[in-house]
Design an enzyme around this catalytic site. Structure first.
Site, PDB file in Angstrom:
ATOM      1  N   LYS A   1       0.850  -1.200   0.000  1.00 44.53           N
ATOM      2  CA  LYS A   1       0.000   0.000   0.000  1.00 44.53           C
ATOM      3  C   LYS A   1       0.885   1.248   0.000  1.00 44.53           C
ATOM      4  O   LYS A   1       1.900   1.285   0.702  1.00 44.53           O
ATOM      5  CB  LYS A   1      -0.900  -0.036   1.237  1.00 44.53           C
ATOM      6  CG  LYS A   1      -2.002   1.019   1.266  1.00 44.53           C
ATOM      7  CD  LYS A   1      -2.924   0.776   2.475  1.00 44.53           C
ATOM      8  CE  LYS A   1      -4.043   1.792   2.572  1.00 44.53           C
ATOM      9  NZ  LYS A   1      -4.942   1.522   3.726  1.00 44.53           N
TER      10      LYS A   1
ATOM     11  N   SER B   1      -9.878   1.369   2.734  1.00 47.32           N
ATOM     12  CA  SER B   1      -9.054   2.216   1.902  1.00 47.32           C
ATOM     13  C   SER B   1      -7.941   1.469   1.153  1.00 47.32           C
ATOM     14  O   SER B   1      -7.355   2.027   0.232  1.00 47.32           O
ATOM     15  CB  SER B   1      -8.413   3.298   2.768  1.00 47.32           C
ATOM     16  OG  SER B   1      -7.521   2.725   3.698  1.00 47.32           O
TER      17      SER B   1
ATOM     18  N   SER C   1     -10.014  -1.071   6.810  1.00 45.76           N
ATOM     19  CA  SER C   1      -9.428  -0.891   5.481  1.00 45.76           C
ATOM     20  C   SER C   1      -8.698  -2.091   4.889  1.00 45.76           C
ATOM     21  O   SER C   1      -8.340  -2.068   3.715  1.00 45.76           O
ATOM     22  CB  SER C   1      -8.475   0.293   5.487  1.00 45.76           C
ATOM     23  OG  SER C   1      -9.224   1.467   5.383  1.00 45.76           O
TER      24      SER C   1
HETATM   25  N1  GLN Z   1     -13.474   3.466   6.221  1.00 50.22           N
HETATM   26  C1  GLN Z   1     -12.845   3.888   7.424  1.00 50.22           C
HETATM   27  C2  GLN Z   1     -12.488   5.351   7.333  1.00 50.22           C
HETATM   28  O1  GLN Z   1     -12.772   5.920   6.342  1.00 50.22           O
HETATM   29  C3  GLN Z   1     -11.635   3.044   7.716  1.00 50.22           C
HETATM   30  C4  GLN Z   1     -10.439   3.463   6.992  1.00 50.22           C
HETATM   31  C5  GLN Z   1      -9.225   2.649   7.355  1.00 50.22           C
HETATM   32  O2  GLN Z   1      -9.317   1.600   7.982  1.00 50.22           O
HETATM   33  N2  GLN Z   1      -8.074   3.187   7.011  1.00 50.22           N
HETATM   34  O3  GLN Z   1     -11.956   5.924   8.224  1.00 50.22           O
END
Ligand code: GLN
Length: 474
Positions: free
Chosen positions: A76, A151, A175
């Protein structure tokens, strides 16, 4: 092409293919499919071939190599890899070349795992669909009109599209697990502190954790083993040894207790998701496990609690992007304040700005007690719900997400409905627990469904064993 890292490893061991050829093979695949999937921000060919060369040398000399040596991996793009562009999919870091390796990148090197590319994400990991990237919208390989989840959408989509056999993501509120669920992969969010966060671009430091994506439980177990461990560079990392997760995989779950989380199977869950979860439960029963209904009464406060804590931490973590350090700086500024303002206005996307504003607000004097402190108190209650549950059961089960992957553009203008996709995953980060998503079934359009398993602190082995039992029983 290989279906699993284990298959590729066997081909390497039997000299059917060299590590260099393996890397070639995956770059060829990237050439073929990337224009449709849009999962990658950059390729890291120099690093990949250097590692592959080392592997081939060791194999030629008959030396022992680590289990995942030579297996192509995508990382990532919010994880620092020395001398590579590390952008967090933000215009703010568009030209940022990391001067150092994250601890996980060091560990990949030690394990001779070639990093072949950096994967797209929601800007600074804020989002559930990878539509918040400043650069591109990644597509779900199962249906190009749908999101891959987020994400870590690029990490998931790349493996699902066969661009690599393994990838790493980060999970602050789901994410890793959400994109694993949407793309039909195994994805693990380890215990907070199990994997070093050193060199992970910080979003919400009390929640962030790096973890693996793979096609199978065994592959994921091997990768988790490779990246776990104590690190003096991360004060929140836990000083305990790393078990041999893959070697210790055990199918036998007879007599073990599984808690099904009532609140996460209530209204709003897509019919086919519910159906798949029920099938998984039945399968576990057939394997000899006992099923118990568990209530986590504070789940209803989870979204509000998470979006206060995560935004508060994000607002302080992102204060460092001021145009002085890092790469982006606005032009023609009148003075310092003007430069800070213009730089941040120009280089942060809408979602990031929304979170900085929310986070700054909940931390501001006069509101701190009403929001941030209150959220921390509710966080303790959520943790308490889990502590009570683990007095009764070995493991907890729920859908990873109430729905399968949604259409691109269907939620971007409605942040609240986007935040609701996290209902199944965020409490786990608030409680610091390990959890994983495992593919189980598909909906009527053939989109994958994910089962989430949750274990107590540092019980990754248990998590993997339950997942392995379900995977192998299919
Ligand atoms: N969807 C969640 C957010 O927008 C989790 C994101 C993540 O785990 N980085 O914060």
């Amino acid at each position: 092409m290989f279906k699993t890292a284990m298959e590729a490893r066997n081909a390497l061991y039997s000299k059917e293919i060299s590590a260099k050829e393996l890397v070639d093979l995956y770059y060829k695949k990237i050439d073929e499919v990337e224009k449709n999937i849009q999962a990658l921000n950059s390729l890291t060919k120099e690093i990949a071939y250097k590692t592959a060369q080392l592997v081939d040398k060791k194999i030629a000399n008959g030396e022992n190599i680590p289990p995942l040596a030579g297996i192509p991996l995508i990382i990532k793009d919010n994880i620092c890899v020395k001398d590579t562009l590390t952008t967090a999919s933000s215009k703010m870091l568009e030209n940022f070349i990391s001067p150092y390796n994250a601890t996980v990148a060091e560990k990949l090197n030690e394990n001779l795992i070639p990093i072949i590319a950096k994967a797209n994400l929601d800007e600074f990991a804020m989002g559930s669909s990878t539509e918040n990237s400043a650069f591109k919208v990644t597509k779900n390989p199962h249906n190009l009109n749908k999101v891959p989840g987020g994400s870590s959408g690029g990490s998931a989509a790349s493996v699902a599209a066969g661009e690599a056999l393994l990838s790493l993501g980060s999970d602050t509120g789901g994410s890793i697990r959400l994109p694993a669920s949407f793309c039909g992969l195994v994805g693990i969010k380890p215990t907070y502190g199990r994997v070093s966060r050193y060199g992970l671009i910080a979003f919400a430091s009390s929640l962030d954790q790096i973890g693996p994506f793979a096609n199978t439980v065994e592959d994921a177990a091997l990768l988790l083993e490779a990246i776990s461990g104590y690190d003096t560079n991360d004060s929140t990392s836990i000083n305990v040894s790393v078990p041999k997760y893959a070697q210790n995989l055990d199918l036998n779950i007879k007599g073990k207790k599984i808690g099904v989380i009532k609140e996460l199977l209530a209204e709003g869950v897509q019919f086919e998701v519910k159906e798949s979860i029920e099938k998984a439960i039945q399968k576990y029963k057939d394997l000899g496990a006992e099923i118990i209904e568990i209530s986590l009464p504070h789940v209803k406060y989870a979204i509000a609690t998470y979006y206060i804590i995560a935004t508060a931490e994000a607002s302080s973590n992102l204060a460092r992007y001021d145009g002085v350090r890092y790469t982006y700086r606005a032009k023609d500024c009148k003075n310092l304040i003007d430069m800070f303002t213009k730089t941040r206005s120009e280089a942060f996307g809408d979602e990031v700005k929304r979170r900085i504003m929310l986070g700054t607000y909940v931390l501001s004097s006069g509101y701190y007690d009403a929001y941030y402190k209150k959220a921390q108190q509710v966080r303790a209650l959520i943790k308490e719900d889990y502590n009570k549950a683990f007095e009764k059961v070995d493991i907890l089960l729920s859908p990873t997400c109430p729905t399968t992957a949604f259409d691109i553009n269907s939620k971007v203008s409605d942040p609240l409905s986007m935040y609701l996709t996290d209902i199944g995953t965020i409490t786990i980060n608030l409680a610091g627990l390990p959890a994983m998503s495992l593919p189980y079934g598909v909906d009527k359009d053939n989109m994958p469904i994910g089962v989430q398993l949750i274990a107590n602190v540092l019980e990754e082995q248990k998590l993997l064993n339950f997942a392995y039992a379900l995977e192998q029983a299919k």
